[in-house]
Enzyme design. Structure first.
Site, PDB file in Angstrom:
ATOM      1  CG  HIS A 175       4.580  -1.725   0.777  1.00 42.82           C
ATOM      2  ND1 HIS A 175       5.482  -1.819   1.818  1.00 42.82           N
ATOM      3  CD2 HIS A 175       3.429  -1.281   1.325  1.00 42.82           C
ATOM      4  CE1 HIS A 175       4.894  -1.437   2.943  1.00 42.82           C
ATOM      5  NE2 HIS A 175       3.650  -1.111   2.668  1.00 42.82           N
ATOM      6  CE  LYS A 191       5.155   2.342   0.849  1.00 41.96           C
ATOM      7  NZ  LYS A 191       4.264   3.491   1.039  1.00 41.96           N
TER       8      LYS A 191
HETATM    9  P1  NAP Z   1      -1.993   5.488  -6.163  1.00 41.63           P
HETATM   10  O1  NAP Z   1      -2.798   4.333  -6.629  1.00 41.63           O
HETATM   11  O2  NAP Z   1      -0.823   5.962  -6.979  1.00 41.63           O
HETATM   12  O3  NAP Z   1      -3.019   6.693  -5.973  1.00 41.63           O
HETATM   13  C1  NAP Z   1      -2.672   8.014  -5.831  1.00 41.63           C
HETATM   14  C2  NAP Z   1      -3.797   8.829  -6.438  1.00 41.63           C
HETATM   15  O4  NAP Z   1      -3.613  10.209  -6.151  1.00 41.63           O
HETATM   16  C3  NAP Z   1      -3.871   8.709  -7.960  1.00 41.63           C
HETATM   17  O5  NAP Z   1      -5.221   8.570  -8.361  1.00 41.63           O
HETATM   18  C4  NAP Z   1      -3.290  10.053  -8.420  1.00 41.63           C
HETATM   19  O6  NAP Z   1      -3.762  10.439  -9.672  1.00 41.63           O
HETATM   20  C5  NAP Z   1      -3.841  10.944  -7.331  1.00 41.63           C
HETATM   21  N1  NAP Z   1      -3.186  12.243  -7.252  1.00 41.63           N
HETATM   22  C6  NAP Z   1      -1.899  12.565  -7.509  1.00 41.63           C
HETATM   23  N2  NAP Z   1      -1.711  13.886  -7.309  1.00 41.63           N
HETATM   24  C7  NAP Z   1      -2.900  14.413  -6.903  1.00 41.63           C
HETATM   25  C8  NAP Z   1      -3.356  15.709  -6.554  1.00 41.63           C
HETATM   26  N3  NAP Z   1      -2.544  16.771  -6.605  1.00 41.63           N
HETATM   27  N4  NAP Z   1      -4.639  15.874  -6.160  1.00 41.63           N
HETATM   28  C9  NAP Z   1      -5.470  14.846  -6.115  1.00 41.63           C
HETATM   29  N5  NAP Z   1      -5.115  13.577  -6.476  1.00 41.63           N
HETATM   30  C10 NAP Z   1      -3.840  13.370  -6.854  1.00 41.63           C
HETATM   31  O7  NAP Z   1      -1.444   5.250  -4.707  1.00 41.63           O
HETATM   32  P2  NAP Z   1      -2.139   4.457  -3.502  1.00 41.63           P
HETATM   33  O8  NAP Z   1      -1.641   3.066  -3.486  1.00 41.63           O
HETATM   34  O9  NAP Z   1      -3.605   4.710  -3.512  1.00 41.63           O
HETATM   35  O10 NAP Z   1      -1.454   5.196  -2.269  1.00 41.63           O
HETATM   36  C11 NAP Z   1      -1.599   6.596  -2.076  1.00 41.63           C
HETATM   37  C12 NAP Z   1      -0.691   7.030  -0.940  1.00 41.63           C
HETATM   38  O11 NAP Z   1      -1.174   6.448   0.269  1.00 41.63           O
HETATM   39  C13 NAP Z   1       0.770   6.597  -1.047  1.00 41.63           C
HETATM   40  O12 NAP Z   1       1.590   7.584  -0.475  1.00 41.63           O
HETATM   41  C14 NAP Z   1       0.839   5.344  -0.169  1.00 41.63           C
HETATM   42  O13 NAP Z   1       2.130   5.113   0.348  1.00 41.63           O
HETATM   43  C15 NAP Z   1      -0.124   5.735   0.909  1.00 41.63           C
HETATM   44  N6  NAP Z   1      -0.734   4.637   1.650  1.00 41.63           N
HETATM   45  C16 NAP Z   1      -0.941   4.856   2.955  1.00 41.63           C
HETATM   46  C17 NAP Z   1      -1.602   3.916   3.688  1.00 41.63           C
HETATM   47  C18 NAP Z   1      -1.863   4.185   5.130  1.00 41.63           C
HETATM   48  O14 NAP Z   1      -2.473   3.337   5.803  1.00 41.63           O
HETATM   49  N7  NAP Z   1      -1.440   5.312   5.656  1.00 41.63           N
HETATM   50  C19 NAP Z   1      -2.041   2.741   3.096  1.00 41.63           C
HETATM   51  C20 NAP Z   1      -1.800   2.548   1.751  1.00 41.63           C
HETATM   52  C21 NAP Z   1      -1.175   3.525   1.022  1.00 41.63           C
HETATM   53  P3  NAP Z   1      -2.920  10.001 -11.009  1.00 41.63           P
HETATM   54  O15 NAP Z   1      -2.962   8.515 -11.053  1.00 41.63           O
HETATM   55  O16 NAP Z   1      -3.698  10.680 -12.086  1.00 41.63           O
HETATM   56  O17 NAP Z   1      -1.527  10.526 -10.805  1.00 41.63           O
END
Ligand code: NAP
Length: 209
Positions: free
Chosen positions: A123, A127
């Site tokens: 990844h 991550k």
């Molecule tokens: P990311 O780019 O770090 O995005 C996370 C977002 O959530 C950021 O914009 C962050 O804001 C925001 N955030 C943090 N705390 C919050 C809160 N209390 N309320 C609302 N928003 C909040 O991560 P990502 O790559 O998009 O991935 C997000 C999650 O999804 C991870 O856990 C990843 O492992 C998972 N994921 C799952 C799948 C699936 O298919 N299930 C696929 C991909 C990713 P800030 O930047 O301001 O902190």
């Protein structure tokens, strides 16, 4: 549907929002620090962090809103009761990409015929959790003491290889996510099927395929 999107400015959230809107959903983005007011909406989607997701999901369930969650690295089990007693759905999938779910299905089938397997998940360096939720679920499906190796590097999106070793042969099953839009299809599917799920927690995209 009217949908709250927790983490709308994150990598997945930013890819997901236009796809949800093109599919006809009305999206309310909720970022960190925003008031998690979701009252009256049809569902909440969460792609945030392992710390934020439990708080966001509890807040949504307490306001009577069912949830579709992609955030990995947290345990949704303690929230089963809160959803169930209120007749709400909490749908959590470690991977919303249909190809990845098929990879897990094929791995489970192959496990019957091979004595050993190891999982390599790769990844993007950003991550936060390791091993990935998908890798942990794959290892669980294969059973035994399947070892998982985690790679975090720039340039990667989400990739996984399952290598089965047998007498004089190897079988490799590999899935590559090259763009985060691949998760949108599974999220749309989960939203469409949300009301047909039993109240409480359901884990894994398999349940809606
Ligand atoms: P990311 O780019 O770090 O995005 C996370 C977002 O959530 C950021 O914009 C962050 O804001 C925001 N955030 C943090 N705390 C919050 C809160 N209390 N309320 C609302 N928003 C909040 O991560 P990502 O790559 O998009 O991935 C997000 C999650 O999804 C991870 O856990 C990843 O492992 C998972 N994921 C799952 C799948 C699936 O298919 N299930 C696929 C991909 C990713 P800030 O930047 O301001 O902190």
């Amino acid at each position: 549907m009217k949908i709250a999107l927790f983490g709308a400015e994150g990598k997945v959230g930013a890819a997901l929002k236009p796809v949800l809107e093109r599919a006809g959903h009305e999206v309310k983005p909720i970022e960190i620090g925003d008031d998690p007011d979701v009252r009256g909406l049809d569902a909440a989607v969460d792609f945030t962090t392992p710390d934020a997701a439990p708080r966001n999901v509890s807040a949504a369930l307490e306001q009577g809103v069912s949830c579709v969650v992609g955030t990995t690295g947290w345990d949704p089990q303690p929230l089963h009761e809160l959803a169930a007693v209120n007749g709400l759905r909490l749908f959590v999938a470690p991977n919303f990409s249909i190809g990845a779910v098929l990879m897990m299905r094929f791995a489970k089938q192959a496990a019957v015929f091979f004595p050993r397997a190891e999982v390599i998940e790769l990844h993007n360096e950003a991550k936060k959790d390791a091993p990935s939720g998908t890798a942990r679920m794959t290892a669980e499906l294969i059973g035994g003491d399947t070892v998982v190796h985690s790679v975090r590097l720039p340039g990667l999106v989400a990739h996984q290889e399952v290598i089965f070793g047998g007498e004089g042969q190897l079988l490799t099953i590999r899935h590559d996510t090259t763009a985060r839009e691949s998760f949108a299809e599974g999220v749309l599917l989960a939203l469409a099927k949300l009301d047909s799920l039993p109240p409480g927690l359901t884990v894994g995209l398999d349940a809606v395929l």
